[in-house]
Design an enzyme around this catalytic site. Structure first.
Site, PDB file in Angstrom:
ATOM      1  N   GLY A  91       0.847  -1.207   0.005  1.00  0.00           N
ATOM      2  CA  GLY A  91       0.074  -0.061   0.056  1.00  0.00           C
ATOM      3  C   GLY A  91       0.736   1.151   0.042  1.00  0.00           C
ATOM      4  CB  SER A  92       4.192   1.972  -0.672  1.00  0.00           C
ATOM      5  OG  SER A  92       4.560   0.801  -1.497  1.00  0.00           O
ATOM      6  CB  THR A 100      -9.481  -5.130  10.903  1.00  0.00           C
ATOM      7  OG1 THR A 100      -9.533  -3.606  10.770  1.00  0.00           O
ATOM      8  CG2 THR A 100     -10.666  -5.789  10.315  1.00  0.00           C
ATOM      9  CB  ILE A 124      -1.930  10.338  10.218  1.00  0.00           C
ATOM     10  CG1 ILE A 124      -1.307   9.496  11.311  1.00  0.00           C
ATOM     11  CG2 ILE A 124      -0.620  10.922   9.284  1.00  0.00           C
ATOM     12  CD1 ILE A 124      -0.163   9.937  12.162  1.00  0.00           C
ATOM     13  CE1 TYR A 163      -9.238   0.636   9.555  1.00  0.00           C
ATOM     14  CE2 TYR A 163      -9.648   1.980  11.407  1.00  0.00           C
ATOM     15  CZ  TYR A 163      -8.910   1.655  10.477  1.00  0.00           C
ATOM     16  OH  TYR A 163      -7.644   2.200  10.086  1.00  0.00           O
TER      17      TYR A 163
END
Length: 265
Positions: free
Chosen positions: A14-15, A158, A188, A155
């Protein structure tokens, strides 16, 4: 500080955007050869080229980690030009559905995307790390794993599973030279979060100035000791440290980078 990552090869899932992009760029700046992963070839190519233009070394691995075939493709591409010393499990999805909205299918889908995808990459990358006698596996978790909220329960769960599997993996890898740790971000800031804040501002009477909106949002939603949102580079810095030889004695740990949002030992 030299983190001694020259000669290391790192796969960051996922970068091709977001937090993963910040991580892969920082590791490249530290001298590692990085494998940029994503599902969108154009975005992955942009990130890869930016790294190369900045003097770094980067490759691309494309594939959907929510399927076994996709994980096979990613692992094959990542290992094509050499061993993988560092695996950063970061790819995943979010969902804001409540208990009344999230169906059992929603729970199963997000678990597959956010947890089983991590397992797929561990199973495909860690065995070759054992032959090297050294390695790093770092999982991106989150504060909601430790202090879940009433919203988005599927979520939250997880994230807790990510923390749990990372510690179990660390116990399994004892004395192999491979460590397994979690970096647990707080809230973030990024363009998507900023857009959400601006759209939510009228509802909460946060004003119209972005900095004022962010300040009030922190006070009301995520009060923390720093009084602000975190930056992607601050998460990337913690990840980079755990990748280094200076972190040889850290395994099975959770490093919280949340400004003190989580109030627990």
């Amino acid at each position: 500080m030299d983190l001694k990552l020259k000669g290391k090869r790192a796969l960051v899932t996922g970068s091709s955007s977001g937090l993963g992009e910040s991580i892969v760029k920082m590791l490249a700046n530290e001298g590692a050869t990085v494998i940029v992963h994503g599902r969108n070839e154009d975005r992955a190519k942009v990130v890869c080229q930016e790294i190369i233009n900045n003097g770094g070394m980067a490759e691309i691995a494309l594939g959907d980690l929510s399927t076994d075939n996709g994980a096979d493709e990613v692992a094959s591409a990542a290992l094509k030009n050499g061993q993988i010393d560092i695996l950063i499990n970061n790819a995943g999805v979010t969902s804001h559905k409540s208990w009344g909205e999230a169906t059992a299918i929603d729970w199963a889908e997000i678990y597959n995307n956010n947890v089983v995808s991590y397992v797929r990459m561990i199973q495909r990358i860690v065995p070759q790390m054992k032959t090297l006698g050294w390695g790093r596996v770092i999982h991106i978790g989150g504060g909601l794993a430790i202090q879940p909220i009433k919203e988005q329960p599927h979520y939250n769960a997880t994230l807790a599973a990510r923390h749990n599997l990372s510690i179990s993996l660390a116990r399994t890898l004892q004395e192999t030279g491979i460590t397994s740790n979690v970096v647990s971000p707080g809230a973030i800031i990024n363009p998507m979060v900023e857009d959400w804040l601006v759209n939510a501002a009228p509802k909460f009477n946060w004003g119209t100035d972005l900095e004022e909106i962010k300040s009030k949002a922190v006070q009301q939603l995520i009060p923390n000791d720093t009084g602000r949102f975190g930056e992607p580079e601050e998460i990337a810095g913690a990840v980079a440290y755990l990748c280094s030889t200076y972190a040889n004695y850290i395994s099975g740990a959770t490093i919280r980078v949340d400004g003190g949002t989580i109030k627990c030992l």
